[in-house]
Design a protein around this motif. Sequence first.
Motif, PDB file in Angstrom:
ATOM      1  N   SER A   9       0.803  -1.222   0.000  1.00  0.00           N
ATOM      2  CA  SER A   9       0.000   0.000   0.000  1.00  0.00           C
ATOM      3  C   SER A   9       0.836   1.272   0.000  1.00  0.00           C
ATOM      4  CB  SER A   9      -0.967   0.006   1.184  1.00  0.00           C
ATOM      5  OG  SER A   9      -0.270  -0.084   2.413  1.00  0.00           O
ATOM      6  N   PHE A  10       1.981   1.281   0.703  1.00  0.00           N
ATOM      7  CA  PHE A  10       2.805   2.497   0.715  1.00  0.00           C
ATOM      8  C   PHE A  10       4.271   2.124   0.862  1.00  0.00           C
ATOM      9  CE2 PHE A  10       1.864   1.588   5.058  1.00  0.00           C
ATOM     10  CZ  PHE A  10       2.789   2.215   5.881  1.00  0.00           C
ATOM     11  N   SER A  11       5.145   3.129   0.712  1.00  0.00           N
ATOM     12  CA  SER A  11       6.568   2.872   0.476  1.00  0.00           C
ATOM     13  C   SER A  11       7.266   2.114   1.601  1.00  0.00           C
ATOM     14  CB  SER A  11       7.305   4.195   0.210  1.00  0.00           C
ATOM     15  OG  SER A  11       7.144   5.105   1.292  1.00  0.00           O
ATOM     16  N   ILE A  12       6.890   2.351   2.844  1.00  0.00           N
ATOM     17  CA  ILE A  12       7.544   1.658   3.954  1.00  0.00           C
ATOM     18  C   ILE A  12       7.280   0.159   3.875  1.00  0.00           C
ATOM     19  CG2 ILE A  12       7.539   1.378   6.473  1.00  0.00           C
ATOM     20  CD1 ILE A  12       6.999   4.446   6.601  1.00  0.00           C
ATOM     21  N   LEU A  13       6.044  -0.204   3.599  1.00  0.00           N
ATOM     22  CA  LEU A  13       5.723  -1.628   3.443  1.00  0.00           C
ATOM     23  C   LEU A  13       6.367  -2.195   2.182  1.00  0.00           C
ATOM     24  CD1 LEU A  13       1.964  -1.839   4.484  1.00  0.00           C
ATOM     25  CD2 LEU A  13       4.007  -2.143   5.886  1.00  0.00           C
ATOM     26  N   GLY A  14       6.424  -1.381   1.114  1.00  0.00           N
ATOM     27  CA  GLY A  14       7.069  -1.847  -0.104  1.00  0.00           C
ATOM     28  C   GLY A  14       8.519  -2.211   0.124  1.00  0.00           C
ATOM     29  N   ASP A  15       9.222  -1.407   0.926  1.00  0.00           N
ATOM     30  CA  ASP A  15      10.617  -1.695   1.234  1.00  0.00           C
ATOM     31  C   ASP A  15      10.745  -2.980   2.038  1.00  0.00           C
ATOM     32  OD1 ASP A  15      13.527  -1.043   1.613  1.00  0.00           O
ATOM     33  OD2 ASP A  15      12.870  -0.890   3.701  1.00  0.00           O
ATOM     34  N   MET A  16       9.878  -3.166   3.006  1.00  0.00           N
ATOM     35  CA  MET A  16       9.919  -4.393   3.813  1.00  0.00           C
ATOM     36  C   MET A  16       9.709  -5.632   2.942  1.00  0.00           C
ATOM     37  SD  MET A  16       7.825  -3.487   7.283  1.00  0.00           S
ATOM     38  CE  MET A  16       8.622  -2.622   8.652  1.00  0.00           C
TER      39      MET A  16
END
Length: 326
Positions: free
Chosen positions: A32-39
Motif C-alpha cells: 500500500s505504501f513505500s515503507i511496506l514496499g521496502d519491507m
Amino acid sequence: MTTRSLSLALALAASALAYSPAFAEPLKVVASFSILGDMVKRIGGDDVAVTTLVGPNGDAHVFEPTPRDAKALGEAKVLVENGLNFEGWMPRLVKTSGFSGEAVIASTGVKPRELTPEEQALEEAEEAHEHAGEKTAEAAHENDHGHDHGSVDPHAWQSLTNGAIYARNITDGLAKADPAHASDYRKRGEAYIAEIKALDGKIRAEIDTVPEDQRLIVTSHDAFGYFGQAYHVRFLAPQGVSTEAEASAQDVAKIIDQIRAQKIRAVFVENISDTRLIDQISRETGAKVGGALFSDALSPADGPASTYLDMFRNNADEIVKALKTS
C-alpha cells in the motif's frame, strides 16, 4: 540413444526447468505504501515483483487510487497493507480490482495506541472542518470512504518493536502464498528482523543519553506517537494523526504558547507535510526548524531515508541532535 530420443529428452528437461521454482516468475505483490514496499523487497528478494501504490514522499492519507492501481492489484497474488484504518481507500480498491489473493495486514498482533482525549478531539475537529460545506452527493459519497482512523493511531511502524512484527507478518504471508520459496522468505525475514532489533537497541541507547524531561519535540503532524511511546519522547503536533485537514488557528496558537512557555528550540517538518505551518510556528516562536523527519513515507532512492531502517536512523539522529542542542 537416437537423435530423436535425445531431442525428446532435451525438450522434456527444458520443460521441467521452465516449471521449476528456480525459473518461476516472481510473485506479484502490491504494497500500500513505500515503507511496506521496502519491507516486502527486503524479505522477498528476487522472488517477488513489488508494486507500491503510494511511493516515496507520498501521503497515504489523501491518496486516490487510479485505474492503473486497480489493474496492478487485480493481477497481484499478495496484498500487503498496514491496517488500523490507515488506508481508508483500500476496501474500494480491492472491490474494484477484483483482487482474490493473499491479504497481509502488516500490523496484526501490534498493540494499538489509543489516541488521547486531546488527540481524539483534534482529529474530530479537523474532520468537521475539512468536510464543512460539502453538500453534493459526490462529496457525501467520498466522505463515506474517508480517512477516519477512529480512536486508534495507525502509525504503528514508528516503533521498531512493531516493525519486527510487521516483518514477521509479511514473511508469513509471502511463505503462505508461495510455498516453493518459503524457506528463502523465512531466511531473509529472520535476518531482517535481527537488523531491526539491533537498530532498536542502538536507538534506545542514543536517546537515553538525553534526560527524559528534555525529550520534547514539535512536529507538523501527529505521526510519532508510537516512537514517543517506545523511546520516551514527547511529541506535540498542531495537526492530528491525518494530514487530510488543516490545523485550526486555535490549535496552532496553543502549540505556539506551549513552545514559548517550555522554551522549545527545535521543531520538525515531515517529508509529507506542507512546510508553511512549521515555518509560521518557527517565525512566531524563534524555534529552529530541524532536519526533515520521515513519518508516513520514505525518501526517494537518493535521499536519507530510502529504506525503513534508514528512515529510523535518520529520524533518531535528527531528534537526538536537536534535543542535545536545544
